[in-house]
Design a protein around this motif. Structure first.
Motif: not given
Length: 348
Positions: A334-344
């Protein structure tokens, strides 16, 4: 005298026939120079046809007749009324990225397994087309944004099946309300693709895999969250027995509609991409090209990675921190596309 001679000849003939008969009935026959004995290593064995080939998307075995076949890439909805979805658990690779309204959408890529029900199928977006084209698939969607339709019309290398114009490949589930009830299956897609001449043979080379169970070293990570929106959070929890991560949405297991089983993921790639709103409907533009950072998560640990994509329809290359191409552990991804690192967010 003559009578004795005749009896003698008869007795000889009897013993000759008896000896010859014993030779024909088998038994322990002493080998001669004309009948050599073959050792087990010298004896020929019947050839066994290879029935399995390696799936280039998972590194696992799949039926031989799937080798060289184009994958199927299907757009799947993720609004509350669309859950639980069907068929995500059968996909070899799944992309998850934001759509308008702060919710996400999936692109599921199928090759190694059939799915008798996939959906709900929803509309295309340009960045999902970018992801799909890395696999040269048959692209399946139900409608599209204006910019996505423009991309599909301009690029003749994209072979798409659109539910707006093709009702044969899809069906509506009356137990759910439209537009959250359009479904298809790998069988239906393949039948339509065959009729349209889309099933050209391809030489798909997408991932490198770790062999012999060797895993990429990294820092321990048993549980983590991905915050896509204030009321929409994905969580993964590592299962030691399955040696994979169980997926959750808003603290509830993310299950398959047909089986009721939770979705389990072997490899997770977090990929951070520039994301911005482009119209009054809240549609997004995600910059899929260029380069950026991310994480590779598998077998209970994570490591930092970098990604690079030279052009929209070219493959994304992933490298591990310190250099070297990323190799996945055999299994689904699964490839999770996120807008920024603070979402992790890593759980303590």
């Amino acid at each position: 005298m003559k009578k004795n001679y005749i009896n003698y000849i008869a007795i000889l003939a009897f013993f000759f026939l008896l000896t010859a008969g014993c030779g024909r009935t088998g038994g322990d026959k002493t080998p001669t120079a004309e009948t050599p004995v073959l050792t087990p290593s010298e004896q020929s064995e019947p050839a066994i046809e290879e029935l399995m080939v390696k799936n280039p998307l998972t590194g696992l075995g799949m039926d031989k007749d799937r080798g060289g076949r184009r994958p199927l890439a299907v757009m799947i909805e993720n609004e509350t009324s669309a859950r639980p979805q069907s068929g995500l658990n059968k996909a070899d690779v799944v992309y998850e990225a934001l759509a308008e309204g702060g919710i996400t959408r999936f692109l599921a890529v199928y090759l190694g397994e059939d799915a008798g029900e996939i959906g709900p199928v929803r509309s295309a977006r340009p960045y999902f087309i970018d992801f799909a084209m890395e696999y040269d698939p048959v692209y399946v969607h139900y409608g599209a944004s204006q910019s996505a339709y423009s991309d599909l019309q301009k690029n003749r290398n994209i072979h798409a099946i659109d539910g707006i114009y093709d009702r044969v490949t899809f069906w509506r589930d009356k137990t759910r309300k439209a537009p959250h009830n359009a479904y298809t299956s790998t069988e239906n897609i393949l039948e339509t693709a065959q009729k349209r001449g889309y099933l050209k043979p391809i030489d798909l080379k997408r991932w490198e895999f770790n062999e012999g169970g060797d895993s990429l070293p990294g820092e321990s990570l048993k549980e983590f969250e991905l915050v896509y929106f204030k009321n929409y959070t994905v969580k993964y929890v590592y299962d030691e027995d399955k040696e994979a991560y169980v997926r959750y949405i808003n603290e509830k297991p993310h299950t398959d509609r047909k089986t009721g089983d939770p979705i389990v993921v072997k490899n997770i790639i977090l990929q951070f991409m520039d994301t911005r709103v482009i119209d009054s409907e809240g549609r997004l533009a995600i910059k899929t090209t260029g380069s950026g950072t991310g994480y590779y998560i598998s077998n209970g640990s994570y490591t930092r990675i970098k990604w690079q994509k030279p052009g929209r329809f070219e493959k994304t290359e992933y490298t591990v921190e310190g250099g070297g191409q990323l190799k996945l552990n055999p299994g689904n991804t699964w490839i999770q596309i996120l807008p920024s690192q603070d979402k992790f967010k890593i759980s303590d």
